[in-house]
Design a protein around this motif. Structure first.
Motif, mmCIF file in Angstrom:
data_model
loop_
_atom_site.group_PDB
_atom_site.id
_atom_site.type_symbol
_atom_site.label_atom_id
_atom_site.label_comp_id
_atom_site.label_asym_id
_atom_site.label_seq_id
_atom_site.Cartn_x
_atom_site.Cartn_y
_atom_site.Cartn_z
ATOM 1 N N VAL A 1 0.863 -1.190 0.000
ATOM 2 C CA VAL A 1 0.000 0.000 0.000
ATOM 3 C C VAL A 1 0.897 1.236 0.000
ATOM 4 O O VAL A 1 1.820 1.341 0.821
ATOM 5 C CB VAL A 1 -0.925 0.037 1.240
ATOM 6 N N LEU A 2 0.606 2.158 -0.916
ATOM 7 C CA LEU A 2 1.361 3.410 -1.003
ATOM 8 C C LEU A 2 0.410 4.582 -0.919
ATOM 9 O O LEU A 2 -0.741 4.484 -1.362
ATOM 10 C CB LEU A 2 2.105 3.493 -2.341
ATOM 11 N N ALA A 3 0.883 5.678 -0.368
ATOM 12 C CA ALA A 3 0.061 6.884 -0.330
ATOM 13 C C ALA A 3 0.939 8.095 -0.592
ATOM 14 O O ALA A 3 2.137 8.086 -0.312
ATOM 15 C CB ALA A 3 -0.632 7.009 1.011
ATOM 16 N N ASP A 4 0.295 9.144 -1.101
ATOM 17 C CA ASP A 4 1.010 10.413 -1.292
ATOM 18 C C ASP A 4 0.923 11.288 -0.056
ATOM 19 O O ASP A 4 1.706 12.222 0.106
ATOM 20 C CB ASP A 4 0.394 11.176 -2.479
ATOM 21 N N GLU A 5 -0.060 10.985 0.787
ATOM 22 C CA GLU A 5 -0.248 11.771 2.017
ATOM 23 C C GLU A 5 -0.944 10.894 3.038
ATOM 24 O O GLU A 5 -1.797 10.079 2.665
ATOM 25 C CB GLU A 5 -1.147 12.981 1.713
ATOM 26 N N GLN A 6 -0.585 11.035 4.304
ATOM 27 C CA GLN A 6 -1.320 10.374 5.383
ATOM 28 C C GLN A 6 -1.841 11.457 6.334
ATOM 29 O O GLN A 6 -1.091 12.370 6.714
ATOM 30 C CB GLN A 6 -0.417 9.419 6.153
ATOM 31 N N THR A 7 -3.091 11.333 6.703
ATOM 32 C CA THR A 7 -3.649 12.325 7.624
ATOM 33 C C THR A 7 -3.485 11.882 9.081
ATOM 34 O O THR A 7 -3.658 12.685 9.991
ATOM 35 C CB THR A 7 -5.142 12.555 7.319
ATOM 36 N N GLY A 8 -3.161 10.598 9.271
ATOM 37 C CA GLY A 8 -2.941 10.098 10.631
ATOM 38 C C GLY A 8 -1.796 9.108 10.638
ATOM 39 O O GLY A 8 -1.942 7.978 11.133
ATOM 40 N N GLY A 9 -0.665 9.520 10.107
ATOM 41 C CA GLY A 9 0.495 8.628 10.010
ATOM 42 C C GLY A 9 0.925 8.144 11.388
ATOM 43 O O GLY A 9 1.021 8.925 12.335
ATOM 44 N N LEU A 10 1.181 6.841 11.501
ATOM 45 C CA LEU A 10 1.514 6.223 12.789
ATOM 46 C C LEU A 10 3.018 6.005 12.902
ATOM 47 O O LEU A 10 3.645 5.478 11.984
ATOM 48 C CB LEU A 10 0.811 4.867 12.915
ATOM 49 N N GLY A 11 3.564 6.361 14.065
ATOM 50 C CA GLY A 11 4.966 6.064 14.346
ATOM 51 C C GLY A 11 5.057 5.033 15.462
ATOM 52 O O GLY A 11 4.051 4.534 15.953
ATOM 53 N N ARG A 12 6.283 4.700 15.866
ATOM 54 C CA ARG A 12 6.477 3.727 16.944
ATOM 55 C C ARG A 12 6.165 4.385 18.285
ATOM 56 O O ARG A 12 6.174 5.601 18.425
ATOM 57 C CB ARG A 12 7.912 3.197 16.912
ATOM 58 N N HIS A 13 5.898 3.550 19.269
ATOM 59 C CA HIS A 13 5.658 4.005 20.645
ATOM 60 C C HIS A 13 4.546 5.051 20.732
ATOM 61 O O HIS A 13 4.628 5.999 21.516
ATOM 62 C CB HIS A 13 6.947 4.580 21.256
ATOM 63 N N GLY A 14 3.520 4.902 19.890
ATOM 64 C CA GLY A 14 2.368 5.798 19.972
ATOM 65 C C GLY A 14 2.600 7.182 19.387
ATOM 66 O O GLY A 14 1.738 8.057 19.498
ATOM 67 N N HIS A 15 3.748 7.408 18.768
ATOM 68 C CA HIS A 15 3.995 8.721 18.148
ATOM 69 C C HIS A 15 3.274 8.800 16.806
ATOM 70 O O HIS A 15 2.871 7.787 16.243
ATOM 71 C CB HIS A 15 5.495 8.936 17.930
ATOM 72 N N SER A 16 3.153 10.014 16.288
ATOM 73 C CA SER A 16 2.615 10.157 14.931
ATOM 74 C C SER A 16 3.795 10.245 13.959
ATOM 75 O O SER A 16 4.944 10.426 14.377
ATOM 76 C CB SER A 16 1.730 11.398 14.838
ATOM 77 N N TRP A 17 3.504 10.088 12.669
ATOM 78 C CA TRP A 17 4.554 10.182 11.648
ATOM 79 C C TRP A 17 4.196 11.318 10.696
ATOM 80 O O TRP A 17 3.115 11.313 10.095
ATOM 81 C CB TRP A 17 4.692 8.866 10.874
ATOM 82 N N HIS A 18 5.079 12.304 10.606
ATOM 83 C CA HIS A 18 4.864 13.468 9.748
ATOM 84 C C HIS A 18 4.697 12.991 8.295
ATOM 85 O O HIS A 18 5.614 12.397 7.733
ATOM 86 C CB HIS A 18 6.079 14.397 9.878
ATOM 87 N N SER A 19 3.533 13.255 7.712
ATOM 88 C CA SER A 19 3.192 12.646 6.412
ATOM 89 C C SER A 19 2.628 13.668 5.443
ATOM 90 O O SER A 19 1.550 13.504 4.881
ATOM 91 C CB SER A 19 2.175 11.518 6.622
ATOM 92 N N GLU A 20 3.355 14.758 5.242
ATOM 93 C CA GLU A 20 2.869 15.827 4.352
ATOM 94 C C GLU A 20 2.726 15.312 2.918
ATOM 95 O O GLU A 20 3.409 14.358 2.521
ATOM 96 C CB GLU A 20 3.820 17.030 4.412
ATOM 97 N N PRO A 21 1.830 15.952 2.134
ATOM 98 C CA PRO A 21 1.562 15.443 0.786
ATOM 99 C C PRO A 21 2.736 15.586 -0.174
ATOM 100 O O PRO A 21 3.432 16.588 -0.176
ATOM 101 C CB PRO A 21 0.378 16.304 0.307
ATOM 102 N N GLY A 22 2.946 14.532 -0.965
ATOM 103 C CA GLY A 22 3.803 14.638 -2.150
ATOM 104 C C GLY A 22 5.304 14.565 -1.930
ATOM 105 O O GLY A 22 6.043 14.421 -2.899
ATOM 106 N N ASN A 23 5.766 14.651 -0.681
ATOM 107 C CA ASN A 23 7.215 14.753 -0.484
ATOM 108 C C ASN A 23 7.865 13.538 0.160
ATOM 109 O O ASN A 23 9.086 13.397 0.128
ATOM 110 C CB ASN A 23 7.551 15.990 0.364
ATOM 111 N N GLY A 24 7.043 12.678 0.768
ATOM 112 C CA GLY A 24 7.614 11.535 1.478
ATOM 113 C C GLY A 24 7.214 10.225 0.821
ATOM 114 O O GLY A 24 6.387 10.181 -0.094
ATOM 115 N N ILE A 25 7.817 9.160 1.320
ATOM 116 C CA ILE A 25 7.375 7.803 0.952
ATOM 117 C C ILE A 25 6.620 7.257 2.145
ATOM 118 O O ILE A 25 7.151 7.245 3.276
ATOM 119 C CB ILE A 25 8.578 6.914 0.584
#
Ligand code: BTN
Length: 239
Positions: A42-66
């Motif tokens: 599954v791939l996305a160009d943007e995540q509105t609720g990106g999940l990180g480890r240990h309950g953190h969020s993952w910065h997922s701005e549109p178009g710039n990340g994988i």
């Protein structure tokens, strides 16, 4: 500023056997992947609720990340293998060599470039990989780095994804002993590094002295006793 959307047709042409689901925007690719059979991507160009480890969020701005999740077979040192695969894909597609901070943070210029989250769902391991690629800057509090911030130019995300979808199965095919050896070689954190580890029971500080046979990190405290680190939270001392 937002970059172009991912060229999914290019990726699907490169991996005709691999089902690739693409979302322009999604809450988290982890949620979509949890509903899919093994082998799916599954791939996305943007995540509105990106999940990180240990309950953190993952910065997922549109178009710039994988933002990528893969549905995999669980295996003993999967998290270490995925870190190796991510660093290898970045090196092959960009020429940029990264460090690995146990268990699987991909580091560049002593900041986090990519993160990996593994969740067990039913019989599968859902492996989420986030790579900072073309962000011109990142919020200072994240202490994070992008390939663009490092190199001063942009990188085609598709090239990195092609390399990643090749390197993940290649590393997953290696046995545990090989993964431990490769990780120890690739990571400046595996041995001889002074670290501080935040654990629920308190803070551990000492020098890393290698991985045990299961891939856990051994930290030798100043009193000479060893502590086995079972989860993340490892930072270079003084950082
Ligand atoms: C970490 O905290 O180091 C792990 C970050 C994992 C981020 C990726 S981005 C793709 C996948 N979807 C998510 O919501 N998280 C993972």
């Amino acid at each position: 500023m937002r970059n172009d959307s991912l060229n999914i047709a290019r990726l699907r042409a490169e991996f005709p056997e691999c089902p690739i689901d693409y979302y322009a925007t999604i809450d988290s690719t982890m949620h979509a992947a949890a509903r899919l059979p093994r082998g799916s991507v599954v791939l996305a160009d943007e995540q509105t609720g990106g999940l990180g480890r240990h309950g953190h969020s993952w910065h997922s701005e549109p178009g710039n990340g994988i933002y990528c999740s893969l549905v995999l077979d669980p295996s003993p040192v999967l998290t270490l293998a995925l870190g190796l695969a991510t660093a290898e894909a970045i090196a092959r597609s960009t020429g940029i060599a990264c460090d690995l901070r146990w268990p699987n943070d991909v580091m560049l210029d002593n900041k986090k470039l990519a993160g990996i989250l593994v969740q067990l769902v039913d019989e599968n391991a859902i492996a989420g990989i986030g790579i900072n690629v073309n962000q011109p800057s990142l919020p200072a509090e994240l202490e994070a780095m992008s390939l663009r911030m490092h190199a001063g130019r942009e990188f085609p995300r598709e090239e990195i994804l092609v390399a990643l979808l090749r390197s993940v199965p290649a590393f997953l095919a290696e046995d545990t002993e090989t993964i431990l050896r490769l990780f120890t070689h690739a990571s400046s954190y595996a041995a001889g590094r002074r670290v501080v580890v935040h654990q629920p029971e308190g803070v551990v500080e000492g020098i890393t002295v290698g991985l045990n046979a299961a891939g856990f990190l051994i930290v030798r405290k100043d009193d000479g006793t060893d502590t086995l680190i079972l989860a993340g939270g490892v930072r270079a001392a003084g950082s």
